[in-house]
Design a protein around this motif. Structure first.
Motif, PDB file in Angstrom:
ATOM      1  N   ALA A  92      53.512  40.208  44.021  1.00  0.00           N
ATOM      2  CA  ALA A  92      52.403  39.874  44.998  1.00  0.00           C
ATOM      3  C   ALA A  92      50.944  40.082  44.657  1.00  0.00           C
ATOM      4  O   ALA A  92      50.105  39.441  45.113  1.00  0.00           O
ATOM      5  N   THR A  93      50.780  41.235  43.719  1.00  0.00           N
ATOM      6  CA  THR A  93      49.535  41.664  43.635  1.00  0.00           C
ATOM      7  C   THR A  93      49.276  41.314  42.017  1.00  0.00           C
ATOM      8  O   THR A  93      47.810  41.563  41.612  1.00  0.00           O
ATOM      9  N   GLN A  94      50.148  41.004  41.033  1.00  0.00           N
ATOM     10  CA  GLN A  94      49.624  40.704  39.705  1.00  0.00           C
ATOM     11  C   GLN A  94      50.390  39.221  39.331  1.00  0.00           C
ATOM     12  O   GLN A  94      51.266  38.748  39.758  1.00  0.00           O
ATOM     13  N   THR A  95      49.632  38.617  38.373  1.00  0.00           N
ATOM     14  CA  THR A  95      50.037  37.589  37.728  1.00  0.00           C
ATOM     15  C   THR A  95      49.936  37.738  36.178  1.00  0.00           C
ATOM     16  O   THR A  95      49.311  38.673  35.867  1.00  0.00           O
ATOM     17  N   ASP A  96      50.255  36.677  35.446  1.00  0.00           N
ATOM     18  CA  ASP A  96      50.078  36.969  33.977  1.00  0.00           C
ATOM     19  C   ASP A  96      49.139  35.443  33.457  1.00  0.00           C
ATOM     20  O   ASP A  96      49.107  34.569  34.256  1.00  0.00           O
ATOM     21  N   VAL A  97      48.959  35.449  32.115  1.00  0.00           N
ATOM     22  CA  VAL A  97      48.075  34.465  31.808  1.00  0.00           C
ATOM     23  C   VAL A  97      48.764  33.143  31.657  1.00  0.00           C
ATOM     24  O   VAL A  97      48.412  32.124  32.038  1.00  0.00           O
ATOM     25  N   ALA A  98      50.064  33.027  31.336  1.00  0.00           N
ATOM     26  CA  ALA A  98      50.968  31.911  31.434  1.00  0.00           C
ATOM     27  C   ALA A  98      50.848  31.291  32.917  1.00  0.00           C
ATOM     28  O   ALA A  98      50.873  30.027  32.920  1.00  0.00           O
ATOM     29  N   ASP A  99      51.327  32.380  34.034  1.00  0.00           N
ATOM     30  CA  ASP A  99      51.194  31.527  35.058  1.00  0.00           C
ATOM     31  C   ASP A  99      49.879  31.118  35.448  1.00  0.00           C
ATOM     32  O   ASP A  99      49.807  30.034  36.219  1.00  0.00           O
ATOM     33  N   THR A 132      40.403  31.826  50.632  1.00  0.00           N
ATOM     34  CA  THR A 132      41.015  31.196  49.360  1.00  0.00           C
ATOM     35  C   THR A 132      41.436  32.456  48.651  1.00  0.00           C
ATOM     36  O   THR A 132      40.947  33.205  48.362  1.00  0.00           O
ATOM     37  N   PRO A 133      42.768  31.965  47.997  1.00  0.00           N
ATOM     38  CA  PRO A 133      43.457  32.978  47.106  1.00  0.00           C
ATOM     39  C   PRO A 133      42.433  33.173  45.865  1.00  0.00           C
ATOM     40  O   PRO A 133      41.956  32.319  45.534  1.00  0.00           O
ATOM     41  N   VAL A 134      42.496  34.451  45.320  1.00  0.00           N
ATOM     42  CA  VAL A 134      41.550  34.895  44.132  1.00  0.00           C
ATOM     43  C   VAL A 134      42.565  35.436  43.074  1.00  0.00           C
ATOM     44  O   VAL A 134      43.355  36.100  43.472  1.00  0.00           O
ATOM     45  N   VAL A 135      42.165  35.081  41.775  1.00  0.00           N
ATOM     46  CA  VAL A 135      42.805  35.946  40.582  1.00  0.00           C
ATOM     47  C   VAL A 135      41.688  36.389  40.027  1.00  0.00           C
ATOM     48  O   VAL A 135      40.851  35.782  39.580  1.00  0.00           O
ATOM     49  N   THR A 136      41.668  37.882  39.707  1.00  0.00           N
ATOM     50  CA  THR A 136      40.506  38.413  38.813  1.00  0.00           C
ATOM     51  C   THR A 136      41.130  38.587  37.366  1.00  0.00           C
ATOM     52  O   THR A 136      42.071  38.754  37.163  1.00  0.00           O
ATOM     53  N   TYR A 137      40.313  38.706  36.588  1.00  0.00           N
ATOM     54  CA  TYR A 137      40.548  39.092  35.144  1.00  0.00           C
ATOM     55  C   TYR A 137      39.402  39.650  34.576  1.00  0.00           C
ATOM     56  O   TYR A 137      38.051  39.668  34.785  1.00  0.00           O
ATOM     57  N   CYS A 138      39.799  40.506  33.454  1.00  0.00           N
ATOM     58  CA  CYS A 138      38.685  41.129  32.530  1.00  0.00           C
ATOM     59  C   CYS A 138      38.950  41.325  31.237  1.00  0.00           C
ATOM     60  O   CYS A 138      39.725  40.214  30.857  1.00  0.00           O
ATOM     61  N   TRP A 139      38.793  42.129  30.588  1.00  0.00           N
ATOM     62  CA  TRP A 139      39.043  41.915  28.894  1.00  0.00           C
ATOM     63  C   TRP A 139      40.315  41.916  28.604  1.00  0.00           C
ATOM     64  O   TRP A 139      40.837  41.320  27.837  1.00  0.00           O
ATOM     65  N   GLY A 140      41.145  42.980  28.905  1.00  0.00           N
ATOM     66  CA  GLY A 140      42.458  43.145  28.554  1.00  0.00           C
ATOM     67  C   GLY A 140      43.167  44.175  29.128  1.00  0.00           C
ATOM     68  O   GLY A 140      42.645  44.925  30.009  1.00  0.00           O
ATOM     69  N   PRO A 141      44.268  44.566  28.672  1.00  0.00           N
ATOM     70  CA  PRO A 141      45.219  45.718  29.062  1.00  0.00           C
ATOM     71  C   PRO A 141      44.654  47.140  29.078  1.00  0.00           C
ATOM     72  O   PRO A 141      45.234  48.005  29.889  1.00  0.00           O
ATOM     73  N   GLY A 142      43.730  47.244  28.248  1.00  0.00           N
ATOM     74  CA  GLY A 142      43.057  48.485  28.140  1.00  0.00           C
ATOM     75  C   GLY A 142      42.090  48.704  29.291  1.00  0.00           C
ATOM     76  O   GLY A 142      41.237  49.892  29.079  1.00  0.00           O
ATOM     77  N   CYS A 143      41.591  47.713  29.977  1.00  0.00           N
ATOM     78  CA  CYS A 143      40.561  47.888  30.695  1.00  0.00           C
ATOM     79  C   CYS A 143      41.014  47.584  32.175  1.00  0.00           C
ATOM     80  O   CYS A 143      41.953  46.681  32.574  1.00  0.00           O
ATOM     81  N   ASN A 144      40.501  48.526  33.155  1.00  0.00           N
ATOM     82  CA  ASN A 144      40.918  48.499  34.683  1.00  0.00           C
ATOM     83  C   ASN A 144      39.817  47.517  35.385  1.00  0.00           C
ATOM     84  O   ASN A 144      39.784  47.525  36.582  1.00  0.00           O
ATOM     85  N   GLY A 145      38.927  46.733  34.710  1.00  0.00           N
ATOM     86  CA  GLY A 145      38.029  46.000  35.408  1.00  0.00           C
ATOM     87  C   GLY A 145      38.600  45.207  36.171  1.00  0.00           C
ATOM     88  O   GLY A 145      38.159  44.836  37.447  1.00  0.00           O
ATOM     89  N   GLU A 199      43.058  37.266  49.843  1.00  0.00           N
ATOM     90  CA  GLU A 199      44.188  37.278  49.089  1.00  0.00           C
ATOM     91  C   GLU A 199      44.055  37.503  47.611  1.00  0.00           C
ATOM     92  O   GLU A 199      43.403  36.400  46.980  1.00  0.00           O
ATOM     93  N   VAL A 200      44.320  38.512  46.975  1.00  0.00           N
ATOM     94  CA  VAL A 200      43.909  38.436  45.592  1.00  0.00           C
ATOM     95  C   VAL A 200      44.998  39.091  44.687  1.00  0.00           C
ATOM     96  O   VAL A 200      45.967  39.733  45.192  1.00  0.00           O
ATOM     97  N   LYS A 201      45.142  38.549  43.258  1.00  0.00           N
ATOM     98  CA  LYS A 201      46.160  38.980  42.168  1.00  0.00           C
ATOM     99  C   LYS A 201      45.154  39.339  41.114  1.00  0.00           C
ATOM    100  O   LYS A 201      44.018  38.665  40.754  1.00  0.00           O
ATOM    101  N   GLU A 202      45.622  40.309  40.280  1.00  0.00           N
ATOM    102  CA  GLU A 202      45.049  40.774  39.093  1.00  0.00           C
ATOM    103  C   GLU A 202      45.786  40.000  37.958  1.00  0.00           C
ATOM    104  O   GLU A 202      47.128  39.997  37.754  1.00  0.00           O
TER     105      GLU A 202
END
Length: 137
Positions: free
Chosen positions: A13-20, A68-81, A95-98
């Protein structure tokens, strides 16, 4: 004590991945790049909105409609941005997913980045994505 079902349902419910994110229908969510201007200029996901984490409380409502649902991203798995950005949106009631993996895994899966010179992409990294096929997960 929480059950495994509750824990894994919460994660989905709170995470998604790049393929999705890549395969999602247009308009399903607003994709937010929470990195700096310099990072954005280096290359960002096509269709993303640039909104650094520190600016989310003041600017989110002017850029993204409430509800509006939101998906956030940053640099990568070593970053918690992306996690911090998702928390900022959640505090505002969105409503947001990382997006797990961030820009690093987007690139490693062979998806394009938008730059001032146009879109650029690399071949998929066989350690994270099957060549010319979907992973099927």
């Amino acid at each position: 004590m929480r059950t495994a079902v509750e824990i894994f349902a919460e994660r989905l419910a709170t995470q998604t991945d790049v393929a999705d994110v890549r395969s999602a229908p247009a308009g399903e969510f607003v994709l937010v790049d929470s990195r700096s201007r310099a990072a954005w200029d280096q290359g960002h996901l096509p269709g993303a909105v640039h909104l650094p984490t520190a600016d989310i409380p003041a600017r989110a409502a002017e850029l993204i409609d409430a509800g509006t649902p939101v998906v956030t991203y940053c640099w990568g798995p070593g970053c918690n941005g992306a996690t911090r950005a998702a928390l900022a949106f959640a505090r505002l009631g969105y409503e947001v997913k990382e997006m797990l993996g961030g820009v690093e895994y987007w690139v490693r899966e062979g998806f394009p980045l938008r730059t001032a010179g146009g879109e650029v992409a690399r071949d998929p990294d066989p350690l994270v994505a099957p060549a010319r096929a979907a992973c099927g997960c």
